[in-house]
Scaffold this active site. Structure first.
Site, PDB file in Angstrom:
ATOM      1  N   LYS A   9       0.848  -1.198   0.000  1.00 41.10           N
ATOM      2  CA  LYS A   9       0.000   0.000   0.000  1.00 41.10           C
ATOM      3  C   LYS A   9       0.880   1.243   0.000  1.00 41.10           C
ATOM      4  O   LYS A   9       2.045   1.194   0.397  1.00 41.10           O
ATOM      5  CB  LYS A   9      -0.930   0.047   1.244  1.00 41.10           C
ATOM      6  CG  LYS A   9      -0.215   0.147   2.592  1.00 41.10           C
ATOM      7  CD  LYS A   9       0.123   1.550   3.032  1.00 41.10           C
ATOM      8  CE  LYS A   9       0.923   1.507   4.304  1.00 41.10           C
ATOM      9  NZ  LYS A   9       1.708   2.770   4.552  1.00 41.10           N
ATOM     10  N   PRO A  93       9.914  -3.835  -0.388  1.00 37.54           N
ATOM     11  CA  PRO A  93      11.005  -3.440   0.519  1.00 37.54           C
ATOM     12  C   PRO A  93      10.543  -3.420   1.977  1.00 37.54           C
ATOM     13  O   PRO A  93       9.367  -3.121   2.265  1.00 37.54           O
ATOM     14  CB  PRO A  93      11.366  -2.031   0.038  1.00 37.54           C
ATOM     15  CG  PRO A  93      10.874  -1.942  -1.366  1.00 37.54           C
ATOM     16  CD  PRO A  93       9.683  -2.836  -1.456  1.00 37.54           C
ATOM     17  N   GLY A  97       7.434   1.718   4.636  1.00 36.37           N
ATOM     18  CA  GLY A  97       6.223   2.536   4.538  1.00 36.37           C
ATOM     19  C   GLY A  97       5.226   1.965   3.544  1.00 36.37           C
ATOM     20  O   GLY A  97       4.309   2.641   3.092  1.00 36.37           O
ATOM     21  N   LEU A  98       5.417   0.679   3.190  1.00 39.63           N
ATOM     22  CA  LEU A  98       4.551   0.009   2.204  1.00 39.63           C
ATOM     23  C   LEU A  98       3.751  -1.131   2.833  1.00 39.63           C
ATOM     24  O   LEU A  98       2.974  -1.791   2.146  1.00 39.63           O
ATOM     25  CB  LEU A  98       5.404  -0.541   1.047  1.00 39.63           C
ATOM     26  CG  LEU A  98       6.230   0.494   0.270  1.00 39.63           C
ATOM     27  CD1 LEU A  98       7.170  -0.200  -0.714  1.00 39.63           C
ATOM     28  CD2 LEU A  98       5.331   1.491  -0.453  1.00 39.63           C
ATOM     29  N   ALA A  99       3.940  -1.346   4.141  1.00 35.50           N
ATOM     30  CA  ALA A  99       3.178  -2.340   4.940  1.00 35.50           C
ATOM     31  C   ALA A  99       3.311  -3.761   4.403  1.00 35.50           C
ATOM     32  O   ALA A  99       2.343  -4.525   4.415  1.00 35.50           O
ATOM     33  CB  ALA A  99       1.719  -1.923   5.045  1.00 35.50           C
ATOM     34  N   GLY A 100       4.484  -4.128   3.954  1.00 33.75           N
ATOM     35  CA  GLY A 100       4.686  -5.473   3.412  1.00 33.75           C
ATOM     36  C   GLY A 100       4.418  -6.567   4.432  1.00 33.75           C
ATOM     37  O   GLY A 100       3.751  -7.561   4.138  1.00 33.75           O
ATOM     38  N   SER A 102       2.546  -6.318   7.233  1.00 28.54           N
ATOM     39  CA  SER A 102       1.108  -6.318   7.564  1.00 28.54           C
ATOM     40  C   SER A 102       0.314  -6.983   6.447  1.00 28.54           C
ATOM     41  O   SER A 102      -0.607  -7.762   6.696  1.00 28.54           O
ATOM     42  CB  SER A 102       0.619  -4.871   7.742  1.00 28.54           C
ATOM     43  OG  SER A 102       1.370  -4.226   8.749  1.00 28.54           O
ATOM     44  N   SER A 103       0.700  -6.705   5.194  1.00 26.75           N
ATOM     45  CA  SER A 103       0.019  -7.303   4.048  1.00 26.75           C
ATOM     46  C   SER A 103       0.145  -8.827   4.080  1.00 26.75           C
ATOM     47  O   SER A 103      -0.838  -9.556   3.920  1.00 26.75           O
ATOM     48  CB  SER A 103       0.630  -6.773   2.753  1.00 26.75           C
ATOM     49  OG  SER A 103       0.148  -7.478   1.633  1.00 26.75           O
ATOM     50  N   ASP A 135      -1.931  -1.277  10.578  1.00 24.25           N
ATOM     51  CA  ASP A 135      -2.037  -1.263   9.111  1.00 24.25           C
ATOM     52  C   ASP A 135      -2.799  -2.462   8.555  1.00 24.25           C
ATOM     53  O   ASP A 135      -3.139  -2.486   7.378  1.00 24.25           O
ATOM     54  CB  ASP A 135      -0.616  -1.314   8.501  1.00 24.25           C
ATOM     55  CG  ASP A 135      -0.170   0.055   8.014  1.00 24.25           C
ATOM     56  OD1 ASP A 135       1.000   0.175   7.609  1.00 24.25           O
ATOM     57  OD2 ASP A 135      -0.996   0.968   8.035  1.00 24.25           O
TER      58      ASP A 135
HETATM   59  C1  LIG Z   1       2.713   4.791   9.427  1.00 25.53           C
HETATM   60  C2  LIG Z   1       1.672   3.879   8.812  1.00 25.53           C
HETATM   61  C3  LIG Z   1       0.683   4.667   7.962  1.00 25.53           C
HETATM   62  O1  LIG Z   1      -0.132   3.803   7.211  1.00 25.53           O
HETATM   63  O2  LIG Z   1       2.243   2.918   7.929  1.00 25.53           O
HETATM   64  P1  LIG Z   1       3.737   2.375   7.675  1.00 25.53           P
HETATM   65  O3  LIG Z   1       4.639   3.524   7.437  1.00 25.53           O
HETATM   66  O4  LIG Z   1       4.132   1.591   8.889  1.00 25.53           O
HETATM   67  O5  LIG Z   1       3.596   1.507   6.456  1.00 25.53           O
HETATM   68  C4  LIG Z   1       0.895   3.093   9.895  1.00 25.53           C
HETATM   69  O6  LIG Z   1       0.196   3.998  10.734  1.00 25.53           O
HETATM   70  C5  LIG Z   1       1.766   2.168  10.739  1.00 25.53           C
HETATM   71  O7  LIG Z   1       0.999   1.052  11.065  1.00 25.53           O
HETATM   72  P2  LIG Z   1       1.756  -0.248  11.617  1.00 25.53           P
HETATM   73  O8  LIG Z   1       3.124  -0.316  10.996  1.00 25.53           O
HETATM   74  O9  LIG Z   1       0.847  -1.415  11.468  1.00 25.53           O
HETATM   75  O10 LIG Z   1       1.937   0.148  13.151  1.00 25.53           O
HETATM   76  P3  LIG Z   1       1.963  -0.886  14.381  1.00 25.53           P
HETATM   77  O11 LIG Z   1       2.900  -1.997  14.020  1.00 25.53           O
HETATM   78  O12 LIG Z   1       0.577  -1.193  14.801  1.00 25.53           O
HETATM   79  O13 LIG Z   1       2.601   0.073  15.498  1.00 25.53           O
HETATM   80  C6  LIG Z   1       4.005   0.317  15.550  1.00 25.53           C
HETATM   81  C7  LIG Z   1       4.196   1.492  16.498  1.00 25.53           C
HETATM   82  O14 LIG Z   1       3.790   2.693  15.809  1.00 25.53           O
HETATM   83  C8  LIG Z   1       3.035   3.531  16.667  1.00 25.53           C
HETATM   84  N1  LIG Z   1       1.713   3.798  16.067  1.00 25.53           N
HETATM   85  C9  LIG Z   1       1.223   3.006  15.050  1.00 25.53           C
HETATM   86  C10 LIG Z   1       0.004   3.339  14.470  1.00 25.53           C
HETATM   87  C11 LIG Z   1      -0.705   4.458  14.958  1.00 25.53           C
HETATM   88  N2  LIG Z   1      -1.905   4.821  14.436  1.00 25.53           N
HETATM   89  N3  LIG Z   1      -0.194   5.213  15.988  1.00 25.53           N
HETATM   90  C12 LIG Z   1       1.010   4.892  16.534  1.00 25.53           C
HETATM   91  O15 LIG Z   1       1.463   5.605  17.456  1.00 25.53           O
HETATM   92  C13 LIG Z   1       2.950   2.831  18.016  1.00 25.53           C
HETATM   93  O16 LIG Z   1       3.978   3.370  18.810  1.00 25.53           O
HETATM   94  C14 LIG Z   1       3.288   1.406  17.711  1.00 25.53           C
HETATM   95  O17 LIG Z   1       3.979   0.835  18.808  1.00 25.53           O
HETATM   96  N1  LIG Z   2       6.239 -10.912   6.748  1.00 28.45           N
HETATM   97  C1  LIG Z   2       7.068  -9.858   6.994  1.00 28.45           C
HETATM   98  N2  LIG Z   2       7.524  -9.109   5.966  1.00 28.45           N
HETATM   99  C2  LIG Z   2       8.335  -8.038   6.192  1.00 28.45           C
HETATM  100  N3  LIG Z   2       8.740  -7.629   7.418  1.00 28.45           N
HETATM  101  C3  LIG Z   2       8.294  -8.364   8.463  1.00 28.45           C
HETATM  102  C4  LIG Z   2       7.439  -9.485   8.304  1.00 28.45           C
HETATM  103  N4  LIG Z   2       7.150  -9.975   9.537  1.00 28.45           N
HETATM  104  C5  LIG Z   2       7.796  -9.183  10.422  1.00 28.45           C
HETATM  105  N5  LIG Z   2       8.512  -8.231   9.796  1.00 28.45           N
HETATM  106  C6  LIG Z   2       9.308  -7.179  10.467  1.00 28.45           C
HETATM  107  O1  LIG Z   2       8.489  -5.984  10.435  1.00 28.45           O
HETATM  108  C7  LIG Z   2       9.284  -4.824  10.179  1.00 28.45           C
HETATM  109  C8  LIG Z   2       8.868  -4.105   8.910  1.00 28.45           C
HETATM  110  O2  LIG Z   2       7.574  -4.394   8.542  1.00 28.45           O
HETATM  111  P1  LIG Z   2       7.032  -3.791   7.155  1.00 28.45           P
HETATM  112  O3  LIG Z   2       5.579  -4.110   7.119  1.00 28.45           O
HETATM  113  O4  LIG Z   2       7.900  -4.245   6.017  1.00 28.45           O
HETATM  114  O5  LIG Z   2       7.304  -2.224   7.374  1.00 28.45           O
HETATM  115  P2  LIG Z   2       6.412  -0.975   6.981  1.00 28.45           P
HETATM  116  O6  LIG Z   2       5.155  -1.122   7.788  1.00 28.45           O
HETATM  117  O7  LIG Z   2       7.249   0.202   7.339  1.00 28.45           O
HETATM  118  O8  LIG Z   2       6.179  -1.069   5.521  1.00 28.45           O
HETATM  119  C9  LIG Z   2      10.682  -5.280   9.987  1.00 28.45           C
HETATM  120  O9  LIG Z   2      11.353  -5.026  11.209  1.00 28.45           O
HETATM  121  C10 LIG Z   2      10.582  -6.798   9.745  1.00 28.45           C
HETATM  122  O10 LIG Z   2      11.704  -7.438  10.332  1.00 28.45           O
END
Ligand SMILES: C[C@@](CO)(OP(=O)(O)O)[C@H](O)COP(=O)(O)OP(=O)(O)OC[C@H]1O[C@@H](n2ccc(N)nc2=O)[C@H](O)[C@@H]1O
Ligand SMILES: Nc1ncnc2c1ncn2[C@@H]1O[C@H](COP(=O)(O)OP(=O)(O)O)[C@@H](O)[C@H]1O
Length: 278
Positions: A9, A93, A97-100, A102-103, A135
């Site tokens: 995403k 990657p 920031g692409l939630a790989g 979580s996906s 995410d």
């Molecule tokens: C920033 C965003 C934007 O879409 O995406 P990514 O950059 O990670 O892809 C998301 O909010 C990332 O969501 P996600 O990566 O699932 O976060 P989580 O694992 O649940 O939380 C990791 C840490 O980020 C903080 N966190 C996360 C989400 C949120 N709404 N508020 C927070 O403060 C919390 O400190 C938590 O301990």
């Molecule tokens: N299936 C997975 N794919 C990628 N990273 C994972 C996975 N399971 C746990 N992780 C850990 O989660 C962190 C990054 O997650 P990722 O979803 O790739 O980041 P972001 O949310 O920033 O896109 C890394 O520290 C990685 O070691």
């Protein structure tokens, strides 16, 4: 053997509203599914356990993998003694920031719900997914949605599919937690304007696309600003960091603009992908 696409995403815009009692933040963001994907190969085993393998050695294959956390949540619903082997063909990657991650967990949950007929509703899966990460719920919505709350309260946005996207990532991993710890809620309330400009369609107006996390992430990875500037010099309609970064995405209205920018950057940065919104 089941072959499951696990899409990434981007955040077309992201605002941080306020900090919650539980330490998380309320956000306001437009989340967009993209065709940059990992592939999960899933097959049953007779050992009632989960075995994960991955072509990317930086991805944990133990209980730290988000797919493992999903297994721990779902296994109590199954009525058999089978386990699963999951091979992750990682293209998205990491910590980008692409939630790989979580996906992967969300598409694994959907697949197991179907394969083993657990009969969990989409909402039940979403609520379970939320326990793994903020995410995850988005991947039970897909497409283009506005997400509020911690990223789990959705409202529809006119779909924004089949738009050319260039993904540029320099391999710098950014901890989401670090960025949230540093950020001061800005609540610039710019998301409404971004939704409006998305609903109007092309031409994209770059001034309405916004990510409140950019300055924090660029503080630890200054190249983010350089990549954004470079993409605008390569005629991107919009160039913005996705989520907590470090990935920068660019929107191109024309395929030839996308191809030109891709050819100029593909050997300059670690991950450069042409993709589309879904
Ligand atoms: C920033 C965003 C934007 O879409 O995406 P990514 O950059 O990670 O892809 C998301 O909010 C990332 O969501 P996600 O990566 O699932 O976060 P989580 O694992 O649940 O939380 C990791 C840490 O980020 C903080 N966190 C996360 C989400 C949120 N709404 N508020 C927070 O403060 C919390 O400190 C938590 O301990
Ligand atoms: N299936 C997975 N794919 C990628 N990273 C994972 C996975 N399971 C746990 N992780 C850990 O989660 C962190 C990054 O997650 P990722 O979803 O790739 O980041 P972001 O949310 O920033 O896109 C890394 O520290 C990685 O070691």
């Amino acid at each position: 053997m089941y072959k499951i696409n696990s899409y990434g995403k981007i955040n077309l815009s992201l605002d941080i509203i306020n900090k919650r009692e539980d330490g998380y933040h309320n956000i306001d963001t437009i989340m967009q599914l993209i065709d940059l994907k990992d592939i999960l190969y899933i097959e049953e085993n007779k050992f009632n356990n989960l075995k994960i393998s991955c072509n990317n050695k930086e991805v944990p294959t133990d209980e730290n993998n988000l797919v493992y956390k999903a297994w721990n949540l779902l296994k109590k619903y199954k009525e058999n003694d089978y386990g699963l082997n999951v091979e992750i063909d990682k293209k998205i990657p990491i910590a980008a920031g692409l939630a790989g991650g979580s996906s992967n967990a969300a598409y694994f949950m959907k697949a197991i719900n179907d394969i083993w007929k657990l009969n969990l509703s989409n909402d039940e899966l979403k609520q379970l997914g939320k326990k793994i990460g903020a995410d995850l719920p988005f991947f039970f919505e897909e497409g283009t949605v506005r997400a509020e709350g911690i990223g789990d309260v959705f409202s529809p946005v006119k779909n924004f599919k089949n738009i050319n996207v260039l993904i540029v990532n320099n391999g710098y991993k950014i901890s989401t937690e670090y960025v949230y710890k540093k950020i001061k809620p800005l609540n610039k309330n710019k998301i409404e304007k971004c939704i409006k400009t998305i609903e109007e369609g092309k031409p994209f107006k770059k001034e309405f696309y916004y990510n409140a996390m950019t300055e924090i992430s660029a503080g630890i990875c200054p190249q983010i600003h350089e990549i954004i500037d470079e993409l605008y010099s390569l005629n991107a309609s919009v160039a913005l960091m996705s989520g907590s970064g470090s990935t920068v995405f660019a929107l191109y209205e024309q395929e030839d603009g996308l191809n030109n920018a891709y050819n100029k950057l593909k050997n300059k940065y670690e991950f450069v992908y042409k993709t589309k919104t879904l």
